[in-house]
Design an enzyme around this catalytic site. Structure first.
Site, short mmCIF file in Angstrom:
data_model
loop_
_atom_site.label_atom_id
_atom_site.label_comp_id
_atom_site.label_asym_id
_atom_site.label_seq_id
_atom_site.Cartn_x
_atom_site.Cartn_y
_atom_site.Cartn_z
N GLY A 10 -68.80 122.06 -34.30
CA GLY A 10 -70.10 121.63 -34.83
C GLY A 10 -71.14 122.73 -34.73
O GLY A 10 -71.16 123.50 -33.78
N THR A 140 -72.26 124.58 -27.82
CA THR A 140 -72.20 123.19 -28.29
C THR A 140 -73.47 122.47 -27.86
O THR A 140 -73.95 122.66 -26.73
CB THR A 140 -70.97 122.40 -27.77
OG1 THR A 140 -71.17 121.01 -28.08
CG2 THR A 140 -70.74 122.51 -26.28
N ILE A 141 -73.98 121.66 -28.75
CA ILE A 141 -75.16 120.86 -28.38
C ILE A 141 -74.74 119.78 -27.38
O ILE A 141 -75.59 119.18 -26.74
CB ILE A 141 -75.83 120.18 -29.60
CG1 ILE A 141 -74.88 119.18 -30.29
CG2 ILE A 141 -76.33 121.22 -30.59
CD1 ILE A 141 -75.62 118.16 -31.15
N ASP A 142 -73.44 119.53 -27.26
CA ASP A 142 -72.99 118.46 -26.35
C ASP A 142 -73.08 118.87 -24.88
O ASP A 142 -73.06 118.01 -24.00
CB ASP A 142 -71.55 118.05 -26.68
CG ASP A 142 -71.41 117.48 -28.09
OD1 ASP A 142 -72.44 117.23 -28.73
OD2 ASP A 142 -70.27 117.29 -28.55
N MET A 186 -76.85 112.54 -30.61
CA MET A 186 -75.45 113.01 -30.61
C MET A 186 -74.96 113.37 -29.21
O MET A 186 -75.77 113.48 -28.28
CB MET A 186 -75.32 114.24 -31.50
CG MET A 186 -75.11 113.95 -32.96
SD MET A 186 -74.89 115.51 -33.86
CE MET A 186 -74.27 114.89 -35.41
N GLU A 243 -74.74 108.42 -29.01
CA GLU A 243 -73.78 107.97 -30.03
C GLU A 243 -72.45 107.56 -29.40
O GLU A 243 -71.68 106.81 -29.99
CB GLU A 243 -73.53 109.08 -31.06
CG GLU A 243 -72.87 110.32 -30.46
CD GLU A 243 -72.45 111.36 -31.49
OE1 GLU A 243 -72.61 111.13 -32.68
OE2 GLU A 243 -71.97 112.44 -31.06
N GLN A 298 -80.57 117.36 -35.28
CA GLN A 298 -80.67 117.79 -33.88
C GLN A 298 -79.82 119.02 -33.59
O GLN A 298 -80.00 119.67 -32.57
CB GLN A 298 -80.31 116.65 -32.93
CG GLN A 298 -78.92 116.12 -33.11
CD GLN A 298 -78.77 114.69 -32.64
OE1 GLN A 298 -78.96 114.40 -31.48
NE2 GLN A 298 -78.42 113.78 -33.55
N ARG A 299 -78.86 119.33 -34.45
CA ARG A 299 -78.05 120.52 -34.17
C ARG A 299 -78.33 121.66 -35.15
O ARG A 299 -77.84 122.77 -34.96
CB ARG A 299 -76.56 120.17 -34.17
CG ARG A 299 -76.01 119.76 -35.51
CD ARG A 299 -74.55 119.36 -35.40
NE ARG A 299 -73.96 119.22 -36.71
CZ ARG A 299 -72.76 118.75 -36.93
NH1 ARG A 299 -72.01 118.34 -35.92
NH2 ARG A 299 -72.28 118.68 -38.15
O1 F6P Z 1 -69.39 118.80 -31.46
C1 F6P Z 1 -70.72 118.67 -31.69
C2 F6P Z 1 -71.07 117.47 -32.52
O2 F6P Z 1 -72.27 117.74 -33.15
C3 F6P Z 1 -71.11 116.16 -31.75
O3 F6P Z 1 -72.30 115.98 -31.04
C4 F6P Z 1 -70.90 115.15 -32.85
O4 F6P Z 1 -70.38 113.94 -32.37
C5 F6P Z 1 -69.89 115.84 -33.71
O5 F6P Z 1 -70.11 117.23 -33.54
C6 F6P Z 1 -70.00 115.50 -35.17
O6 F6P Z 1 -68.91 115.99 -35.86
P1 F6P Z 1 -68.96 116.63 -37.33
O7 F6P Z 1 -69.38 118.06 -37.17
O8 F6P Z 1 -67.57 116.53 -37.78
O9 F6P Z 1 -69.94 115.83 -38.11
#
Ligand code: F6P
Length: 404
Positions: A10, A140-142, A186, A243, A298-299
């Site tokens: 992501g 990663t934003i996570d 997220m 989420e 947010q990302r």
């Molecule tokens: O891995 C980072 C992330 O932004 C998570 O926070 C989110 O659940 C996921 O990717 C979303 O996946 P995609 O990029 O496939 O939309």
């Protein structure tokens, strides 16, 4: 030698800053001839789609624009490689492309799934006696990677989320009406980004009044009584939900969430918890309710990126090049926090094998006993990560972006 770099997983607001860090340090070292960028992560290597970054970034202005451009300028993928000992075809292809471009080191900027990819490349390299060095650059934003204090990209996402929720709080209370506003954040299975909203307390905000994270079981009936409790003293209730919370609906098919699996077999888009809870509040309480999904903003919002985050993202990219040039391979770069005040970090590395595919959860000792809020102790962890603003170059009133 030449080097290659790719971005995977992501997007974040800081992933291009790490790319810039790799590129600039390679140039500065005087030991690297060309820096290749693979398009769409490892897929670009498999399909021989590489660009020469030295040609694309041929002016200092383009380098500066790259730093302020969100998302992944090289494109991304979520492609899981097979185990190196059972399917050698794909590895022969990848290493063939590396040989063609005389690649001496490969850098993969990504999250925990991407670390699985570079770990496997490194294992195959070891099995076949390859001299190529493999270094993972975290992002990663996570914020769910192990052995690093935090991940580049997280601080900017946390700053955007907190600033946006602060604005939502202002909006939520304009009418003399009872209302519930649910903000969905997220973070897949880790609640770091949702939990980071606790920083709003440090600037005198009371809301979000309730924060729910995937690290604790979620009960819809408790959620409704928590809201009723807040309503004793507040008309406009603001709730933050990750989420990744699992809703305990009797009919799971009815939670309205998309269940699309990505290349790693994980639920790709988890979105939908906020909307599902909006329906519950409307049905159970019959008051004004609105769910807001912050979604990809947010990302990929870089206009309010954290300077600390963008600076660290660039520095860790540079540190990765130095690690590879000094012989390191099979490692992921890490950030070690030396102190909170003054905030100081140092870059180090850890073996890829220990981080690949694993998740670091938000510490349960920072969640309150009721499971509906974050303790103040967490604020000092988050605060340094959102500090500072990036000077942005604008054109016609809008931020400028770098495009390949
Ligand atoms: O891995 C980072 C992330 O932004 C998570 O926070 C989110 O659940 C996921 O990717 C979303 O996946 P995609 O990029 O496939 O939309």
């Amino acid at each position: 030698m030449n080097i290659a770099v790719a971005q995977s997983g992501g997007p974040t607001a800081a992933i291009n800053a790490s790319l810039l860090g790799v590129y600039r340090e390679a140039k500065r070292s005087g030991k690297v001839d060309k820096v290749y960028g693979a398009l769409n992560g490892i897929e670009g290597v498999i399909d021989d789609r590489l660009v020469i970054l030295n040609e694309k970034l041929d002016t200092p202005e383009k380098e500066e624009l790259l730093r302020q451009t969100p998302s992944t300028v090289l494109g991304s993928c979520r492609r899981k490689l097979p185990a190196p000992e059972i399917a050698t075809d794909v590895y022969e292809r990848i290493f063939g492309v590396f040989a063609k471009y005389e690649i001496g080191a490969f850098f993969y900027i990504g999250g925990n799934d991407s670390m699985d990819t570079i770990d496997k490349l490194s294992q195959y390299g070891e099995m076949t006696g390859s001299m190529i060095r493999f270094v993972g650059v975290p992002k990663t934003i996570d914020n769910d990677l192990l052995f690093t204090d935090h991940t580049p990209g997280f601080g900017s996402a946390a700053k955007y989320v907190a600033a946006t929720v602060q604005e939502i709080i202002r909006d939520s209370s304009v009418y003399a009406l009872d209302s519930v506003t649910i903000v969905e954040v997220m973070g897949r299975n880790a609640g770091w980004l949702t939990a980071s909203l606790c920083v709003l307390k440090a600037i005198g905000e009371e809301a979000p009044h309730l924060i729910y994270l995937p690290e604790r079981p979620f009960k819809v009936s408790d959620f409704i009584s928590d809201i009723n409790e807040v309503r004793q003293t507040r008309r406009a209730v603001v709730v933050a939900v990750s989420e990744g919370i699992r809703l305990d609906f009797e009919d799971h098919a009815d939670d309205g969430r998309h269940q699309v699996l990505d290349g790693f077999g994980h639920v790709g888009q988890m979105a939908g918890a906020g909307k599902a809870l909006e329906r519950v509040v409307r049905r159970e309480l019959g008051i004004k309710v609105r769910a807001i999904e912050l979604n990809v903003m947010q990302r990929c919002s870089s206009h309010i990126a954290s300077l600390t985050d963008i600076t660290e993202a660039e520095e860790i990219g540079a540190a990765a090049v130095n690690a590879a040039l000094s012989g390191e391979t099979g490692v992921m770069m890490t950030i070690e926090r030396l102190s909170d005040e003054p905030y100081r970090v140092r870059y180090s590395q850890t073996k890829l094998h220990g981080v690949a595919g694993l998740e670091k959860k938000f510490p349960t000792e920072w969640i309150n006993d009721e499971g509906n809020g974050v303790k103040d102790e967490a604020i000092k962890y988050f605060f340094p990560l959102i500090q500072g603003e990036v000077p942005i170059r604008y054109e016609n009133g809008l931020p400028r972006h770098f495009k390949l």
